[in-house]
Design a protein around this motif. Structure first.
Motif, mmCIF file in Angstrom:
data_model
loop_
_atom_site.group_PDB
_atom_site.id
_atom_site.type_symbol
_atom_site.label_atom_id
_atom_site.label_comp_id
_atom_site.label_asym_id
_atom_site.label_seq_id
_atom_site.Cartn_x
_atom_site.Cartn_y
_atom_site.Cartn_z
ATOM 1 N N GLY A 28 47.351 -24.484 -100.627
ATOM 2 C CA GLY A 28 46.534 -25.617 -101.168
ATOM 3 C C GLY A 28 45.114 -25.459 -100.702
ATOM 4 N N VAL A 29 45.130 -25.183 -99.465
ATOM 5 C CA VAL A 29 43.641 -24.852 -98.990
ATOM 6 C C VAL A 29 42.665 -23.811 -99.492
ATOM 7 N N GLY A 30 43.440 -22.779 -99.845
ATOM 8 C CA GLY A 30 42.994 -21.584 -100.553
ATOM 9 C C GLY A 30 42.516 -21.963 -102.193
ATOM 10 N N LEU A 31 43.317 -22.621 -102.489
ATOM 11 C CA LEU A 31 43.012 -23.276 -103.914
ATOM 12 C C LEU A 31 42.160 -24.204 -103.923
ATOM 13 N N LEU A 32 41.657 -24.971 -102.995
ATOM 14 C CA LEU A 32 40.688 -26.001 -103.100
ATOM 15 C C LEU A 32 39.115 -25.223 -102.645
ATOM 16 N N VAL A 33 39.297 -24.204 -101.782
ATOM 17 C CA VAL A 33 38.106 -23.208 -101.742
ATOM 18 C C VAL A 33 37.717 -22.780 -102.882
ATOM 19 N N LEU A 34 38.764 -22.195 -103.582
ATOM 20 C CA LEU A 34 38.394 -21.337 -104.924
ATOM 21 C C LEU A 34 37.778 -22.119 -106.036
ATOM 22 N N LEU A 35 38.564 -23.379 -106.252
ATOM 23 C CA LEU A 35 38.069 -24.470 -107.236
ATOM 24 C C LEU A 35 36.419 -24.887 -106.692
ATOM 25 N N VAL A 36 36.262 -25.283 -105.591
ATOM 26 C CA VAL A 36 35.023 -25.830 -104.991
ATOM 27 C C VAL A 36 33.948 -24.496 -105.645
ATOM 28 N N ALA A 45 29.342 -21.134 -99.319
ATOM 29 C CA ALA A 45 29.205 -21.842 -98.114
ATOM 30 C C ALA A 45 29.859 -23.214 -98.435
ATOM 31 N N ILE A 46 29.570 -24.052 -99.304
ATOM 32 C CA ILE A 46 29.933 -25.218 -99.458
ATOM 33 C C ILE A 46 31.433 -25.172 -99.692
ATOM 34 N N GLY A 47 32.170 -24.331 -100.280
ATOM 35 C CA GLY A 47 33.599 -24.124 -100.327
ATOM 36 C C GLY A 47 34.219 -24.033 -99.281
ATOM 37 N N ILE A 48 33.602 -22.880 -98.460
ATOM 38 C CA ILE A 48 34.208 -22.752 -97.134
ATOM 39 C C ILE A 48 34.134 -23.924 -96.142
ATOM 40 N N VAL A 49 33.136 -24.673 -96.194
ATOM 41 C CA VAL A 49 32.692 -25.817 -95.289
ATOM 42 C C VAL A 49 33.954 -26.823 -95.710
ATOM 43 N N ALA A 50 34.027 -27.038 -97.158
ATOM 44 C CA ALA A 50 34.919 -27.998 -97.534
ATOM 45 C C ALA A 50 36.606 -27.584 -97.065
ATOM 46 N N GLY A 51 36.700 -26.329 -97.151
ATOM 47 C CA GLY A 51 38.215 -25.956 -96.733
ATOM 48 C C GLY A 51 38.426 -25.956 -95.207
ATOM 49 N N TYR A 52 37.219 -25.761 -94.370
ATOM 50 C CA TYR A 52 37.341 -25.744 -93.248
ATOM 51 C C TYR A 52 37.775 -27.153 -92.566
ATOM 52 N N ILE A 93 46.088 -11.588 -99.379
ATOM 53 C CA ILE A 93 46.742 -11.864 -98.228
ATOM 54 C C ILE A 93 46.204 -13.192 -97.442
ATOM 55 N N ASP A 94 44.727 -13.215 -97.206
ATOM 56 C CA ASP A 94 44.279 -14.198 -96.491
ATOM 57 C C ASP A 94 44.480 -15.479 -97.310
ATOM 58 N N PHE A 95 44.533 -15.616 -98.573
ATOM 59 C CA PHE A 95 44.897 -16.743 -99.317
ATOM 60 C C PHE A 95 45.977 -17.164 -98.842
ATOM 61 N N LEU A 149 38.915 -18.519 -95.980
ATOM 62 C CA LEU A 149 38.171 -17.222 -96.572
ATOM 63 C C LEU A 149 38.918 -16.649 -97.837
ATOM 64 N N GLY A 150 40.313 -16.515 -97.828
ATOM 65 C CA GLY A 150 40.933 -15.893 -98.933
ATOM 66 C C GLY A 150 40.710 -16.758 -100.190
ATOM 67 N N GLY A 151 40.278 -18.079 -99.973
ATOM 68 C CA GLY A 151 39.971 -18.834 -101.440
ATOM 69 C C GLY A 151 38.810 -18.170 -101.975
ATOM 70 N N SER A 152 37.792 -17.971 -101.128
ATOM 71 C CA SER A 152 36.530 -17.444 -101.669
ATOM 72 C C SER A 152 36.514 -15.792 -101.673
ATOM 73 N N MET A 153 37.153 -15.205 -100.924
ATOM 74 C CA MET A 153 37.012 -13.722 -101.070
ATOM 75 C C MET A 153 37.679 -13.187 -102.214
ATOM 76 N N THR A 154 38.702 -13.827 -102.579
ATOM 77 C CA THR A 154 39.690 -13.487 -103.721
ATOM 78 C C THR A 154 38.803 -13.410 -105.109
ATOM 79 N N LEU A 155 37.822 -14.140 -105.314
ATOM 80 C CA LEU A 155 37.060 -14.279 -106.355
ATOM 81 C C LEU A 155 35.736 -13.186 -106.252
ATOM 82 N N MET A 156 35.259 -13.257 -105.136
ATOM 83 C CA MET A 156 34.281 -12.193 -104.840
ATOM 84 C C MET A 156 34.539 -10.881 -104.978
#
Length: 471
Positions: A189-197, A215-222, A168-170, A368-375
């Motif tokens: 797009g932002v969610g996928l970017l974070v996920l891929l990073v 952390a790097i993925g979240i910073v990049a997405g931010y 949902i956050d994604f 957050l969704g881009g990283s949390m979905t995987l975690m």
């Protein structure tokens, strides 16, 4: 106790290892990024639903961070019987949100003002937390009930339930659904970017890059979200410079009916804590059976109860061991409880200075969704690993299939059991509880068959057949 390394382990730092200072900071920030928004969200949701004054809501948020820091310190240091001795992070228990809103709304309708309402809600939370404390002493005697299969089901249901939150956050989060921007190109797009990073850095051989991948993925997405105008800084306005904890700031009151309702949720939180601590042990390459595991489990639940006592006294909603961090451990390969000490200190510091802590809430949902979905998916996988570690014979297969079917089914349609009495429905509408209670019931109902081996799959039958033909 010495750690038990596992062959082909992906763990970089084991439970009792002490990473260098810079890697401790990176590890601590990574965990904080995974939990910070879910940590402060319950207080914000309850404050908005009950129409609490801004200063009261801000105080609840600050106390949530301080109590989480205290609880994390108790968990990772393990003072005597208190604490799991694992990288177990404490945070506000989401299960109490709907209960607190329902109870608070009733009190408000009865004419109670905000201070009196909070006095009762926190008073009930204070007394109810001792139910968790008491349950920690009987856990060692429940080996027949809390088996790896039961624990694995609970962990699996936790992961599967959290995946819904992550996806949902994604797509942009709940607010995007109401504004009509859910699932648009920017959010996806932002969610996928974070996920891929995150995936890219998690595949690195370099330990430091792997640790910092989330952390790097979240910073990049931010940064990208900031350029797209998706970051809202309005939450940083009109915050106090510093918040000082005041025990029982709103007084202490008790209501028996409210206690009965909250007590049910507290007992549910014990089941969730058992699953979370089992998952932490699993992803940290620690045993999930035997006296050491039982001791960690009992100590972790005891710390859960004690920190909820402290939280209610300070003015925070009840706390529990957070499952999100198990995904971080599994992805980064860092299980060192030493990092938890840094997390605890940072959380207390952020609670004292709310403007710093509130900055984390400006992170857009898709980031957050881009990283949390995987975690969160990693947590579900940890649950599967726990289940199969106990063997998967016919009996265990029936238990797992039935528990998964009912637990996951409830997550699809929580109202399926609405015909049941309210005291029972409040339990089974929760997919984690529905799956966990089903597993416990079947584990006690279906007799053990010591002569029954594990299930043999088709490939094994073909191999056996081929061997016979060769002979």
């Amino acid at each position: 106790m010495s750690d038990i390394p596992t062959e082909n382990s992906d763990i970089i730092y084991r439970v009792n290892d002490k990473p260098p200072f810079n890697q401790c900071i990176i590890g601590a920030v990574t965990h904080l990024l995974a939990i910070f928004v879910p940590m402060v969200a319950p207080a914000l949701i309850v404050g908005a639903a009950l129409n609490l004054p801004t200063e009261i809501t801000a105080y609840l948020v600050s106390m949530a961070m301080i109590a989480s820091g205290i609880g994390t310190w108790l968990q990772v240091n393990r003072y005597g019987r208190i604490g799991s001795g694992l990288l177990s992070i404490q945070s506000v228990n989401f299960s109490f949100v709907t209960v607190m809103i329902a109870l608070g709304s009733t009190m408000k309708a009865d004419g109670l003002h905000a201070d009196a309402m909070l006095s009762t809600l926190l008073g009930v939370s204070f007394v109810g937390a001792f139910l968790v404390v008491g349950s920690s002493f009987i856990l060692p005697y429940l080996k027949r009930v809390i088996t790896p299969t039961v624990s694995g089901i609970v962990v699996l249901m936790i992961g599967l339930s959290l995946i819904k939150v992550g996806i949902i956050d994604f797509g942009g989060g709940i607010s995007a659904k109401s504004s009509g921007t859910y699932g648009n190109y920017e959010n996806i797009g932002v969610g996928l970017l974070v996920l891929l990073v995150v995936i890219a850095f998690n595949c690195c051989q370099n330990a430091l890059l792997r640790m910092g991948g989330i952390a790097i993925g979240i910073v990049a997405g931010y940064v990208v979200a900031l350029c797209l105008g998706m970051v809202d800084f309005s939450v940083l306005h009109n915050l106090p410079l510093m918040t000082v904890p005041v025990p029982f700031k709103y007084g202490f009151s008790f209501d028996l009916h409210a206690f009965m309702v909250a007590g049910i949720i507290y007992m549910l939180s014990v089941l969730e804590a058992v699953g979370s601590i089992t998952a932490t042990a699993m992803v940290s390459n620690q045993p999930i059976d035997g006296p050491d595991y039982t001791s960690r489990l009992s100590g972790g639940v005891l710390a859960d109860g004690l920190v909820s006592v402290i939280a209610a006294m300070l003015g925070s909603l009840p706390l529990t061991t957070f499952s999100q961090n198990n995904g971080v451990i599994q992805m980064t390969g860092v299980a060192s409880r030493h990092i938890g000490k840094y997390i605890a200190v940072i959380l207390v510091f952020l609670g004292l200075f709310p403007a710093i802590g509130r900055f984390f809430t400006t992170i857009p949902a898709p980031v957050l969704g881009g990283s949390m979905t995987l975690m969160f998916s990693m947590i579900a996988i940890a649950g599967i690993r726990i289940i199969i570690s106990n063997g998967l014979n016919r009996r265990e297969t029936i238990i797992v299939a039935t528990s998964l079917g009912l637990g996951l089914g409830v997550s699809y349609d929580p109202e399926v059991f609405r015909v049941l009495p309210a005291s029972i429905y409040v339990l089974v509408e929760n997919p984690i509880c529905a799956g966990g209670l089903t597993a416990i019931f079947l584990n006690l109902l279906i007799p053990l068959n010591n002569n029954e081996g594990r299930c043999i799959d088709t490939a094994e039958l073909e191999i056996t057949s081929a061997e016979k033909n060769t002979d």
